[in-house]
Design an enzyme around this catalytic site. Sequence first.
Site, PDB file in Angstrom:
ATOM      1  N   ASP A 281      30.822  69.758  22.261  1.00 21.67           N
ATOM      2  CA  ASP A 281      29.723  69.467  21.189  1.00 21.67           C
ATOM      3  C   ASP A 281      28.676  69.672  21.676  1.00 21.67           C
ATOM      4  O   ASP A 281      28.422  70.053  22.892  1.00 21.67           O
ATOM      5  CB  ASP A 281      30.167  68.205  20.705  1.00 21.67           C
TER       6      ASP A 281
ATOM      7  N   ASP B 233      39.387  66.994  16.893  1.00 26.21           N
ATOM      8  CA  ASP B 233      39.361  66.167  17.976  1.00 26.21           C
ATOM      9  C   ASP B 233      39.105  64.840  17.710  1.00 26.21           C
ATOM     10  O   ASP B 233      38.577  64.301  16.615  1.00 26.21           O
ATOM     11  CB  ASP B 233      38.329  66.663  18.892  1.00 26.21           C
TER      12      ASP B 233
END
Length: 376
Positions: free
Chosen positions: A92, A271
Amino acid sequence: MTFELLSKDPNSKARAGKLTTDHGVIETPIFMPVGTIGTVKGVHQRELKEEINPDIILGNTYHLYLRPGTEILKKAGGLHKFMNWDRNILTDSGGYQVYSLSANRKIKEIGVKFKSHIDGSTHLFTPESAVDIQREIGADIIMAFDECTPYPCDYKYAQRSMHMTHRWLDRCMTHMKSTSPLYGHQQTLFPIVQGSTYKDLRQQSAEYIANVGAEGNAIGGLSVGEPDDEMYAMTEVVNAILPEDKPRYLMGVGTPSNLLENIALGVDMFDCVMPTRNARNGMLFTSEGTINIKNKKWEDDFSPLDPAGYTWVDTEYSKAYLKHLFSVKELLGKQIATIHNLGFYLWLVREARRQIQAGTFRTWKDIMVKKLSIRL
């Protein structure tokens, strides 16, 4: 990176696909175990590969930037070599951590100035530096820098934030094109759809992101406290606009039921820390419902942890033994529970894929969602 759409469920928007990077094939739908700081908590890489067997895991830009730091990662040859992981990694951009540090950050057009949760030192993340850091980490799929808005969120704020996220995306794309991978494998940038829980903003953002023409797209700003129904509604709105021939990644989601319902809406990648975090607190997910292994009812239950046997721990250990480990605060208990939960999550998405390919996903999903709500 390439993505091939292989099958569609005839009674939902669910799809099975194949995403390929320089580190191998990712069969979708897929759940990515979260390896925040270069490790999936409590799991050896050998166990991760041989038992849980994910095609891809997730690393956290904010945490890896702070520790061990990008200089160490560069000396190691990138995160893959540092942690001895030869499969895919997604990172991320740090946007979610910026959201979670609301008391210790300032957001401006240039980027976000924040204080480290470790030592209070001040740092600045910009769209350009977020790309640079992820270049230095070396993930196969990297995320554009964005602002994740809270829930509930004022419409005007959500609108301003969305437009800034789009401007930041343009800067990320420009910087991505002017830089190169560092470790001999290609990297792909995914933009992120924002807009809180406002349908018109989500539509605007999805259209903006779709027009960028990236190789994959993400949906952010959900699973931040909104009701599940709102999450599903926003996902449906966005997926109706995002290109069908590109993978769709719903960030930070979620419970097993969340995964199945969003797969039915056309999401390919997920996720979440839930399987590992809940495991460390004694919650086990199974295909027949949820177990709180700390409950007294398990102390003399010598049946296998889970007869379905997603990983070796499910038949190697009994419920009574795992209950005992949690009672005496033995680290092994948390490790066993973590391996079980991750094994279950990977089984769930792979069984979903099998059902999609068989054309039976919708019926199977509806049965599973009911079972998953049961407290055993």
